[in-house]
Design an enzyme around this catalytic site. Structure first.
Site, PDB file in Angstrom:
ATOM      1  N   ASP A  58       0.856  -1.199   0.000  1.00 24.08           N
ATOM      2  CA  ASP A  58       0.000   0.000   0.000  1.00 24.08           C
ATOM      3  C   ASP A  58       0.887   1.243   0.000  1.00 24.08           C
ATOM      4  O   ASP A  58       0.473   2.323  -0.422  1.00 24.08           O
ATOM      5  CB  ASP A  58      -0.881   0.068   1.263  1.00 24.08           C
ATOM      6  CG  ASP A  58      -1.895  -1.065   1.316  1.00 24.08           C
ATOM      7  OD1 ASP A  58      -2.258  -1.579   0.248  1.00 24.08           O
ATOM      8  OD2 ASP A  58      -2.315  -1.423   2.431  1.00 24.08           O
ATOM      9  N   MET A  89      -0.985  -0.961  12.798  1.00 22.35           N
ATOM     10  CA  MET A  89      -0.882  -2.362  12.383  1.00 22.35           C
ATOM     11  C   MET A  89      -0.240  -2.425  10.999  1.00 22.35           C
ATOM     12  O   MET A  89      -0.461  -1.542  10.177  1.00 22.35           O
ATOM     13  CB  MET A  89      -2.292  -2.975  12.359  1.00 22.35           C
ATOM     14  CG  MET A  89      -2.411  -4.383  11.838  1.00 22.35           C
ATOM     15  SD  MET A  89      -2.608  -4.492  10.041  1.00 22.35           S
ATOM     16  CE  MET A  89      -4.371  -4.699   9.876  1.00 22.35           C
ATOM     17  N   GLU A 182      -6.121 -13.554  10.923  1.00 20.45           N
ATOM     18  CA  GLU A 182      -7.456 -13.176  10.432  1.00 20.45           C
ATOM     19  C   GLU A 182      -8.013 -14.289   9.558  1.00 20.45           C
ATOM     20  O   GLU A 182      -7.428 -14.653   8.543  1.00 20.45           O
ATOM     21  CB  GLU A 182      -7.333 -11.873   9.625  1.00 20.45           C
ATOM     22  CG  GLU A 182      -8.642 -11.400   9.036  1.00 20.45           C
ATOM     23  CD  GLU A 182      -8.510 -10.046   8.335  1.00 20.45           C
ATOM     24  OE1 GLU A 182      -7.489  -9.358   8.511  1.00 20.45           O
ATOM     25  OE2 GLU A 182      -9.439  -9.703   7.589  1.00 20.45           O
ATOM     26  N   LYS A 184     -11.012 -16.101   7.121  1.00 23.03           N
ATOM     27  CA  LYS A 184     -12.064 -15.779   6.152  1.00 23.03           C
ATOM     28  C   LYS A 184     -12.465 -17.091   5.495  1.00 23.03           C
ATOM     29  O   LYS A 184     -11.598 -17.901   5.163  1.00 23.03           O
ATOM     30  CB  LYS A 184     -11.523 -14.777   5.121  1.00 23.03           C
ATOM     31  CG  LYS A 184     -12.581 -14.249   4.158  1.00 23.03           C
ATOM     32  CD  LYS A 184     -12.003 -13.150   3.258  1.00 23.03           C
ATOM     33  CE  LYS A 184     -13.073 -12.578   2.348  1.00 23.03           C
ATOM     34  NZ  LYS A 184     -12.545 -11.513   1.474  1.00 23.03           N
ATOM     35  N   HIS A 221     -16.331 -11.445   7.624  1.00 24.49           N
ATOM     36  CA  HIS A 221     -15.897 -12.819   7.364  1.00 24.49           C
ATOM     37  C   HIS A 221     -16.735 -13.842   8.116  1.00 24.49           C
ATOM     38  O   HIS A 221     -17.118 -14.870   7.563  1.00 24.49           O
ATOM     39  CB  HIS A 221     -14.416 -12.964   7.700  1.00 24.49           C
ATOM     40  CG  HIS A 221     -13.534 -12.083   6.866  1.00 24.49           C
ATOM     41  ND1 HIS A 221     -12.179 -12.001   7.038  1.00 24.49           N
ATOM     42  CD2 HIS A 221     -13.832 -11.223   5.849  1.00 24.49           C
ATOM     43  CE1 HIS A 221     -11.677 -11.138   6.165  1.00 24.49           C
ATOM     44  NE2 HIS A 221     -12.661 -10.654   5.443  1.00 24.49           N
ATOM     45  N   ASP A 246     -11.387  -6.232  12.998  1.00 23.77           N
ATOM     46  CA  ASP A 246     -11.763  -5.598  11.731  1.00 23.77           C
ATOM     47  C   ASP A 246     -13.277  -5.410  11.715  1.00 23.77           C
ATOM     48  O   ASP A 246     -14.040  -6.383  11.672  1.00 23.77           O
ATOM     49  CB  ASP A 246     -11.339  -6.473  10.534  1.00 23.77           C
ATOM     50  CG  ASP A 246      -9.880  -6.275  10.155  1.00 23.77           C
ATOM     51  OD1 ASP A 246      -9.174  -5.516  10.865  1.00 23.77           O
ATOM     52  OD2 ASP A 246      -9.448  -6.862   9.142  1.00 23.77           O
ATOM     53  N   ASP A 258     -17.882  -5.721   2.642  1.00 26.24           N
ATOM     54  CA  ASP A 258     -17.024  -4.649   3.186  1.00 26.24           C
ATOM     55  C   ASP A 258     -17.743  -3.313   3.336  1.00 26.24           C
ATOM     56  O   ASP A 258     -17.171  -2.252   3.067  1.00 26.24           O
ATOM     57  CB  ASP A 258     -15.775  -4.444   2.304  1.00 26.24           C
ATOM     58  CG  ASP A 258     -14.694  -5.471   2.571  1.00 26.24           C
ATOM     59  OD1 ASP A 258     -14.597  -5.946   3.712  1.00 26.24           O
ATOM     60  OD2 ASP A 258     -13.947  -5.788   1.631  1.00 26.24           O
ATOM     61  N   ASP A 288     -12.144  -2.028   8.554  1.00 30.04           N
ATOM     62  CA  ASP A 288     -11.657  -2.656   7.321  1.00 30.04           C
ATOM     63  C   ASP A 288     -12.830  -2.733   6.344  1.00 30.04           C
ATOM     64  O   ASP A 288     -13.397  -3.797   6.118  1.00 30.04           O
ATOM     65  CB  ASP A 288     -11.091  -4.046   7.614  1.00 30.04           C
ATOM     66  CG  ASP A 288     -10.394  -4.617   6.387  1.00 30.04           C
ATOM     67  OD1 ASP A 288     -10.195  -3.863   5.418  1.00 30.04           O
ATOM     68  OD2 ASP A 288     -10.055  -5.810   6.395  1.00 30.04           O
TER      69      ASP A 288
END
Ligand code: GCO
Ligand code: MN
Ligand code: MN
Length: 389
Positions: A58, A89, A182, A184, A221, A246, A258, A288
């Site tokens: 990013d 983070m 995390e 999902k 998720h 998140d 999202d 998130d």
């Protein structure tokens, strides 16, 4: 009238990729040109956000030279200092480049697995340089569409070997860094390994350094899989493993939407916020989420403000719930105490306790006749949430 103005102490954070989302979906390209990472941080600081989160790429383009990286990091560090926003983070992008199309830590190719480890170690160094205390692992491409293509037992071992390697790396470097895993269930893979927060909690207990590893549950998720996010978070909290969270919005049984935090299922979100507040969760609250594809650049900042405002409104409602005499009276009525049995149930096993329970006379019919006015209780919660109480 409360203003619901975010404070740094609320610890609200945003990923660079959230407010920087250009609106790409599988059916269409970008609809917005996001402002630069530096400008995103500046604006988040103005809005009262505490921190920003990032994947290595990013900020640093894939394949950038060390000199390029140094210049970007310097500029980013100065905007963090100026705006009072912290890097809360960091994480690694192990999903965008085609090299990871069949996984990173669980790829069948040792060169891909080794490249993934190199990328993570470099990204951990970057996160630590920026001051991040938490490092997230989201195995977006760690999964399959074709079961014949991978052995899931070997995949679990490879995932563990990678994490054990990274905790040792962190210790070896003397970094003060914790990991948050995390889960999902699917997307982008047909099935992603370790699909739920519960699966992650079980996996953590098999690691070499479980004390360094917790979870990063995400509303979307757990909800995609039709599970209760509220319960998943509660289990993580109770286990002392809620290192990060998140927050976003999601309807059950859909692709990963999202949405803005709180957009869907107000009641679930209310109880979630109440849980975090009642139990004093003091880690970052990371939104998130993505602005809608229909949002123009101004609406992107309305999205960011909305996530924080909604959290603060639910926090206020949680305080109202805890102070509401009628709700609390019902709560006291259903929170039955027993002077003889409570100490036994709250304590540990002993032969004496076993004997007491075995010989105790219970009146099962009287117990079954206890009043449980849950219809009334839930209506009170509904009235409170809808603002008519
Ligand atoms: C997703 C995930 C990601 C991760 C992020 C940090 O569904 O795409 O939620 O946004 O949270 O990669 O690891
Ligand atoms: Mn997600
Ligand atoms: Mn996430």
């Amino acid at each position: 009238m409360a203003t619901y103005t975010p404070q740094k102490s609320d610890k609200f954070t945003f990923g660079l990729w959230t407010v920087g989302n250009p609106g790409v979906d599988p059916f269409g390209g970008a609809v917005r040109t996001p402002v630069t990472p530096v400008e995103r941080v500046r604006k988040l600081g103005e809005l009262g956000a505490y921190g920003v989160n990032l994947h290595d790429n990013d900020l640093i383009p894939f394949g950038a030279s060390a000199t390029e990286q140094d210049a970007i990091v310097k500029e980013f560090q100065s905007v963090l200092a100026e705006s009072g926003v912290v890097c809360a983070m960091a994480t690694t992008n192990l999903f965008s480049h085609p090299v990871f199309k069949d996984g990173a830590f669980t790829s069948n190719d040792p060169k891909v697995r080794a490249f993934a480890r190199q990328k993570v170690m470099r990204s951990i160094d970057l996160g630590v340089e920026l001051g991040a205390p938490i490092y997230v692992f989201w195995g977006g491409r760690e999964g399959v569409e074709i079961e014949a293509s991978k052995d899931p037992v070997t995949a679990a071992k490879r995932f563990r070997d990678a994490l054990d390697f990274f905790t040792e790396y962190v210790l070896d470097q003397g970094y003060d860094l914790k990991f948050a895993l995390e889960a999902k269930p699917n997307e982008p893979r047909g099935d992603i390994y370790l699909p739920t927060t519960g699966a992650m909690l079980g996996f953590i207990s098999t690691l070499a350094h479980p004390e360094m590893v917790g979870v990063n549950p995400e509303f979307a998720h757990e909800t995609m899989a039709g599970l209760s996010f509220y319960h998943a978070v509660a289990q993580a909290l109770e286990a002392g493993k809620l290192f990060h969270i998140d927050l976003n919005g999601q309807k059950p049984g859909r692709y990963d939407q999202d949405y803005r935090f709180g957009q869907e299922d107000y009641k679930q979100n209310f109880f979630l916020v109440k849980l975090l507040e009642d139990y004093g969760y003091d880690g970052p609250k990371h939104f998130d989420a993505h602005p809608l594809r229909t949002s123009d650049p101004d609406d992107v900042w309305e999205f960011a403000k909305g996530c924080m405002r909604t959290y603060l409104i639910f926090k206020d409602k949680a305080a109202q719930f805890n102070a509401d005499p009628e709700i609390q009276a019902i709560w006291r009525q259903i929170s039955v105490r027993d002077a003889v049995l409570d100490p036994i149930l709250d304590g540990k096993y002993s032969p004496q306790n076993a004997q007491t329970l075995k010989s105790h006379a219970f009146d099962a019919d009287a117990l079954a006749a206890q009043k449980l006015p849950y219809e009334k209780l839930d209506q009170l919660v509904f009235d409170l949430l809808l603002g008519v109480r």
